[in-house]
Design an enzyme around this catalytic site. Structure first.
Site, PDB file in Angstrom:
ATOM      1  N   HIS A 126      -2.443   2.904  -5.881  1.00 21.89           N
ATOM      2  CA  HIS A 126      -3.127   1.520  -5.640  1.00 21.89           C
ATOM      3  C   HIS A 126      -3.161   0.473  -6.870  1.00 21.89           C
ATOM      4  O   HIS A 126      -3.381  -0.414  -6.776  1.00 21.89           O
ATOM      5  CB  HIS A 126      -4.536   1.759  -5.095  1.00 21.89           C
ATOM      6  CG  HIS A 126      -4.925   1.089  -3.939  1.00 21.89           C
ATOM      7  ND1 HIS A 126      -4.067   0.958  -2.631  1.00 21.89           N
ATOM      8  CD2 HIS A 126      -5.874   0.185  -3.836  1.00 21.89           C
ATOM      9  CE1 HIS A 126      -4.588   0.044  -1.920  1.00 21.89           C
ATOM     10  NE2 HIS A 126      -5.559  -0.608  -2.536  1.00 21.89           N
ATOM     11  N   ARG A 143      -0.670  -1.913  -6.996  1.00 23.62           N
ATOM     12  CA  ARG A 143      -1.162  -3.288  -6.109  1.00 23.62           C
ATOM     13  C   ARG A 143      -1.979  -4.081  -6.838  1.00 23.62           C
ATOM     14  O   ARG A 143      -2.079  -5.246  -6.408  1.00 23.62           O
ATOM     15  CB  ARG A 143      -1.526  -2.573  -4.697  1.00 23.62           C
ATOM     16  CG  ARG A 143      -2.017  -3.366  -3.595  1.00 23.62           C
ATOM     17  CD  ARG A 143      -2.393  -2.570  -2.495  1.00 23.62           C
ATOM     18  NE  ARG A 143      -3.192  -3.457  -1.544  1.00 23.62           N
ATOM     19  CZ  ARG A 143      -3.034  -4.191  -0.479  1.00 23.62           C
ATOM     20  NH1 ARG A 143      -1.594  -4.358  -0.450  1.00 23.62           N
ATOM     21  NH2 ARG A 143      -3.528  -4.946   0.249  1.00 23.62           N
ATOM     22  N   TYR A 184      -9.944 -10.078  -6.984  1.00 20.37           N
ATOM     23  CA  TYR A 184      -9.003 -10.215  -7.972  1.00 20.37           C
ATOM     24  C   TYR A 184      -9.303 -11.403  -8.805  1.00 20.37           C
ATOM     25  O   TYR A 184      -8.972 -11.643  -9.789  1.00 20.37           O
ATOM     26  CB  TYR A 184      -7.554 -10.363  -7.168  1.00 20.37           C
ATOM     27  CG  TYR A 184      -7.376  -9.094  -6.585  1.00 20.37           C
ATOM     28  CD1 TYR A 184      -6.946  -8.029  -7.453  1.00 20.37           C
ATOM     29  CD2 TYR A 184      -7.341  -8.808  -5.347  1.00 20.37           C
ATOM     30  CE1 TYR A 184      -6.571  -6.900  -6.920  1.00 20.37           C
ATOM     31  CE2 TYR A 184      -7.035  -7.682  -4.670  1.00 20.37           C
ATOM     32  CZ  TYR A 184      -6.671  -6.648  -5.552  1.00 20.37           C
ATOM     33  OH  TYR A 184      -6.328  -5.466  -4.836  1.00 20.37           O
ATOM     34  N   ARG A 199       0.739  -1.282   0.197  1.00 17.07           N
ATOM     35  CA  ARG A 199       0.043   0.027   0.337  1.00 17.07           C
ATOM     36  C   ARG A 199       0.759   1.212   0.031  1.00 17.07           C
ATOM     37  O   ARG A 199       2.087   1.199   0.449  1.00 17.07           O
ATOM     38  CB  ARG A 199      -0.692   0.055   1.391  1.00 17.07           C
ATOM     39  CG  ARG A 199      -1.904  -1.176   1.438  1.00 17.07           C
ATOM     40  CD  ARG A 199      -2.703  -0.944   2.688  1.00 17.07           C
ATOM     41  NE  ARG A 199      -3.345  -2.141   2.890  1.00 17.07           N
ATOM     42  CZ  ARG A 199      -3.201  -3.446   3.543  1.00 17.07           C
ATOM     43  NH1 ARG A 199      -2.282  -3.562   4.167  1.00 17.07           N
ATOM     44  NH2 ARG A 199      -4.372  -4.169   3.433  1.00 17.07           N
ATOM     45  N   LYS A 203      -2.454  -2.483   7.802  1.00 15.87           N
ATOM     46  CA  LYS A 203      -3.857  -1.912   8.494  1.00 15.87           C
ATOM     47  C   LYS A 203      -3.895  -2.613   9.848  1.00 15.87           C
ATOM     48  O   LYS A 203      -3.537  -3.854   9.950  1.00 15.87           O
ATOM     49  CB  LYS A 203      -4.850  -2.238   7.614  1.00 15.87           C
ATOM     50  CG  LYS A 203      -5.035  -1.083   6.499  1.00 15.87           C
ATOM     51  CD  LYS A 203      -6.294  -1.236   5.968  1.00 15.87           C
ATOM     52  CE  LYS A 203      -6.667  -0.339   4.603  1.00 15.87           C
ATOM     53  NZ  LYS A 203      -7.844  -0.282   3.879  1.00 15.87           N
ATOM     54  N   HIS A 218      -4.390  -8.681   3.466  1.00 11.19           N
ATOM     55  CA  HIS A 218      -5.915  -8.785   3.803  1.00 11.19           C
ATOM     56  C   HIS A 218      -6.545  -9.437   5.214  1.00 11.19           C
ATOM     57  O   HIS A 218      -6.148 -10.704   5.057  1.00 11.19           O
ATOM     58  CB  HIS A 218      -6.599  -9.124   2.569  1.00 11.19           C
ATOM     59  CG  HIS A 218      -6.804  -8.225   1.442  1.00 11.19           C
ATOM     60  ND1 HIS A 218      -6.954  -8.603   0.049  1.00 11.19           N
ATOM     61  CD2 HIS A 218      -6.397  -6.950   1.456  1.00 11.19           C
ATOM     62  CE1 HIS A 218      -6.692  -7.537  -0.609  1.00 11.19           C
ATOM     63  NE2 HIS A 218      -6.496  -6.803   0.147  1.00 11.19           N
TER      64      HIS A 218
END
Length: 298
Positions: free
Chosen positions: A244, A247, A279, A149, A173, A270
């Site tokens: 992004h 990514r 994806y 990210r 995150k 994730h």
């Protein structure tokens, strides 16, 4: 009235920063949504205790009339749901008006992805015989090789690199740490950047950060955005590309080449595999495009 709601918002933002440990970007997003709502109810001369689901619905209707996107409205509902949940939990209000509000359904949105050819076009643009060109090439190579990210990229420190092992350590995150392979090509460009470009940019000073600006300071999110937008234009790529996008392209390309979805989930950091599953839709779309292009009876 306005002061009451604004004070409640400030208390909530303090709570999610200290108690929940949310990122500054997330907090800024909540603040923007909640202050807009605070302005709306103060114009109606309402107190927090006056807010019911009818008031919330009239606010959401006003956003629709202002042509706000479906995703913006979904985000607003989420912000209000968390905010009023907090107020209810702290006994600041008697009834949570969000219990009677259903969020609109999120539209399926497939993010932009660059083809391998477009990635090659983009990577070829920076001129590596200049410090900034060397930095930009290394930056693009690392983003595409790791799927970092942009926040992870700008906070990447020299101590996070384990080049001899071909690994990068990062914190994503929710303060979730992960280890990502980096690959030989990106490693080679990083090494070249360290030996020439970065030394010239920091001008003998010290910086813990891998990627720095022309003053030797930490590169910002906006700085990365500007770099990529400029290089995309120079590469003649007409897609709407953001940091992004690299990514997304990283995840899509390794899936198309046979990577397991769980591996991609780990690489991207994730928490939920349902986030990663978008994806698979991109890969299926790409599969259809290839079929249509090459099958004689497509």
């Amino acid at each position: 009235m306005k002061q009451e709601i604004e004070n409640a918002v400030i208390d909530y933002l303090h709570y999610i920063r200290i108690e929940r440990g949310l990122s500054e970007n997330t907090i800024l997003s909540y603040r923007q949504d909640l202050m807009q709502f605070a302005h709306f109810i103060s114009q109606k001369n309402l107190n927090l205790s006056d807010v019911d689901h009818i008031v919330v619905l009239s606010w959401l209707q006003k956003l629709r009339q202002a042509d706000k996107s479906n995703n913006s409205i979904i985000r607003m509902v989420t912000s209000l749901r968390k905010f009023f949940g907090y107020l209810s939990q702290e006994k600041h209000i008697g009834h949570n008006p969000m219990l009677d509000i259903k969020p609109p359904k999120k539209a399926t949105h497939l993010p932009a992805v660059l083809s391998v050819q477009e990635i090659d076009q983009l990577l070829a643009i920076p001129i590596p015989n200049k410090p900034l060109g060397m930095r930009n090439r290394a930056l693009l190579e690392v983003m595409y090789a790791t799927g970092l990210r942009v926040s992870e990229l700008i906070n990447l420190k020299m101590s996070d690199l384990h080049i001899e092992l071909g690994l990068i350590q990062t914190v994503g995150k929710g303060d979730k740490e992960r280890i990502i392979p980096i690959g030989e090509v990106a490693t080679d460009w990083l090494t070249r950047y360290f030996s020439t470009g970065r030394e010239q940019l920091i001008k003998g000073k010290e910086s813990p950060y891998v990627f720095v600006n022309d003053r030797g300071k930490q590169l910002s999110r906006q700085g990365v955005w500007k770099i990529i937008k400029k290089l995309v234009v120079e590469a003649g790529i007409t897609k709407d590309v953001s940091p992004h996008t690299l990514r997304h392209s990283f995840a899509t390309h390794i899936l198309e080449n046979g990577a397991d979805l769980r591996i991609v989930q780990e690489l991207l950091g994730h928490a939920d595999i349902s986030t990663t599953q978008i994806y698979t839709h991109i890969s299926k779309k790409r599969l259809s495009e290839v079929y249509d292009q090459y099958h004689p009876r497509a």
